[in-house]
Design an enzyme around this catalytic site. Structure first.
Site, PDB file in Angstrom:
ATOM      1  N   GLY A   1     -11.996   2.923   3.145  1.00 31.43           N
ATOM      2  CA  GLY A   1     -10.990   2.018   2.609  1.00 31.43           C
ATOM      3  C   GLY A   1      -9.998   2.699   1.677  1.00 31.43           C
ATOM      4  N   HIS A   2      -9.017   1.918   1.242  1.00 32.37           N
ATOM      5  CA  HIS A   2      -7.953   2.470   0.411  1.00 32.37           C
ATOM      6  C   HIS A   2      -8.479   2.894  -0.968  1.00 32.37           C
ATOM      7  CE1 HIS A   2      -6.808  -1.913  -0.941  1.00 32.37           C
ATOM      8  NE2 HIS A   2      -8.004  -1.566  -1.353  1.00 32.37           N
ATOM      9  N   ASN A   3      -7.876   3.953  -1.496  1.00 28.62           N
ATOM     10  CA  ASN A   3      -8.177   4.493  -2.829  1.00 28.62           C
ATOM     11  C   ASN A   3      -9.554   5.145  -2.927  1.00 28.62           C
ATOM     12  OD1 ASN A   3      -5.741   3.208  -3.558  1.00 28.62           O
ATOM     13  ND2 ASN A   3      -6.840   1.373  -4.221  1.00 28.62           N
TER      14      ASN A   3
ATOM     15  N   GLN B   1       0.863  -1.179   0.000  1.00 24.00           N
ATOM     16  CA  GLN B   1       0.000   0.000   0.000  1.00 24.00           C
ATOM     17  C   GLN B   1       0.901   1.230   0.000  1.00 24.00           C
ATOM     18  OE1 GLN B   1      -3.730  -0.676   0.309  1.00 24.00           O
ATOM     19  NE2 GLN B   1      -2.688  -2.503  -0.453  1.00 24.00           N
TER      20      GLN B   1
END
EC number: 2.3.1.191
Length: 358
Positions: free
Chosen positions: A255-257, A214
């Site tokens: 969450g990511h992105n 990440q």
């Protein structure tokens, strides 16, 4: 023991002054000089308090209130008891908030939990960190290498800013918050216990569940507020972005992105899966869950406790499990409620004499 008051009381105001501030109309001009010293709910207000009435559910409280004055719309004006001064307002709650903001400016943003200005002796600040003038750092906060903090910002007790983090001007980082791999704009309020910039949940689902690096960041733009206990994962390849002016409630998982547009409202316990995009002015009710890689259009609203598995168009009003346009959802609920309560295939039933059939 006297009950403590945690917020300073602002100066008193006459009803004439309150009417001018809130753009309300004082119905009985003879009460113009009556002084108000604070705000309160209808059921707890006394003669020196200002209240408001906007929801018919509280009609009983209005009838019995001891408030000195009440902001009320013309529709309900006649329901105000005769001993209470009436301030006629198009939007009573908005007017009430305008006055409350004036007299309780100290409640508008968190300050040092220790009434400090400057750097506490027990704070740990790396020599390469750069703090502009007017930064406050509470006891036991940790400021890592190459961190930059803008003027007027307050870093709460026990907060940790990891290497390279940048905090803009006039920000507040609440006690116990951990921030890493993040760039934060000006006038951002982060309440206690937030976790920002940790790994996103990325794995190759093989037998060993291999971790995906990440390597993105978290970007939080100006005028954002983030509630206590909220977690925001950094991006995997592209950044996780929180748009200008958005307000995020307590215990939200992002969450990511994920990209959140400008001026969005996200209520408590929402879960936003990775790589989804929210447009501008989106509103999510409490406990909404949204699947990954979706797009929620500008101005869309999703009702509380909905599960979203499809894109939502701009200005859409969606809800349900799984979420769909609210009109369709309501029709389906009504159709289910109209189903026969007995006599369905396979269900036990009784004849007119109460004897079981079959």
């Amino acid at each position: 023991m006297a009950q403590p008051s945690f917020f300073k009381q602002g100066p008193s105001s006459t009803l004439a002054e309150i009417a001018a501030l809130t753009k309300a109309e004082l119905v009985d001009a003879s009460r113009a000089d009556h002084r108000i010293t604070g705000v309160a709910s209808l059921d707890e207000a006394g003669p020196m308090h200002l209240g408001f009435f906007e929801n018919i559910k509280y009609a009983g409280q209005l009838a019995q209130t001891r408030a000195g004055a009440v902001l009320v719309s013309p529709r309900f004006e006649a329901s105000v008891p005769p001993h209470v001064a009436v301030l006629r307002a198009k939007s009573p709650f908005r007017a009430f908030v305008a006055y409350a903001r004036l007299i309780h400016q100290d409640a508008m943003r968190p300050q040092s939990g220790f009434d400090l200005t400057g750097i506490a002796a027990s704070a740990v600040i790396h020599p390469t960190a750069r703090l502009e003038d007017g930064v406050t750092v509470d006891p036991l906060a940790v400021i890592g290498p190459q961190v930059e903090i803008g003027a007027g910002s307050v870093i709460g007790s026990g907060a940790v800013l990891s290497p390279g983090v940048r905090i803009g001007r006039d920000c507040n980082v609440g006690a116990g918050t951990v921030i890493q791999f993040a760039l934060i704009g000006n006038n951002v309020l982060i309440h206690p216990g937030c976790q920002i910039g940790q790994d996103g949940y990325g794995f190759i689902f093989a037998e060993t569940h291999q971790k995906v690096p990440q390597t993105g960041r978290v970007i939080i733009q100006n005028d954002v507020e983030i509630g206590a206990g909220t977690t925001i994962d950094r991006g995997s390849l592209r950044d996780t972005v929180i748009g200008e002016g958005s307000k995020i409630d307590n215990q939200v998982q992002i969450g990511h992105n994920v990209t959140i547009g400008r001026h969005c409202l996200i209520a408590a316990q929402c879960g936003l899966a990775g790589s989804l995009t929210l447009g501008d002015n989106v509103a999510l009710g409490a406990k909404v869950g949204i699947n990954n890689h979706l797009h929620i259009g500008d101005g869309a609203q999703v009702t509380a406790m909905s599960a979203v598995k499809d894109d939502v168009p701009a200005n859409g009003r969606w809800g349900g499990y799984f979420a769909k346009p609210t009109k369709q959802w309501f029709r389906e609920i009504l159709a289910v409620e109209r189903l026969p309560k007995s006599g369905a295939p396979g269900a036990d039933s009784k004849d007119a004499k109460g004897e079981r059939q079959g």
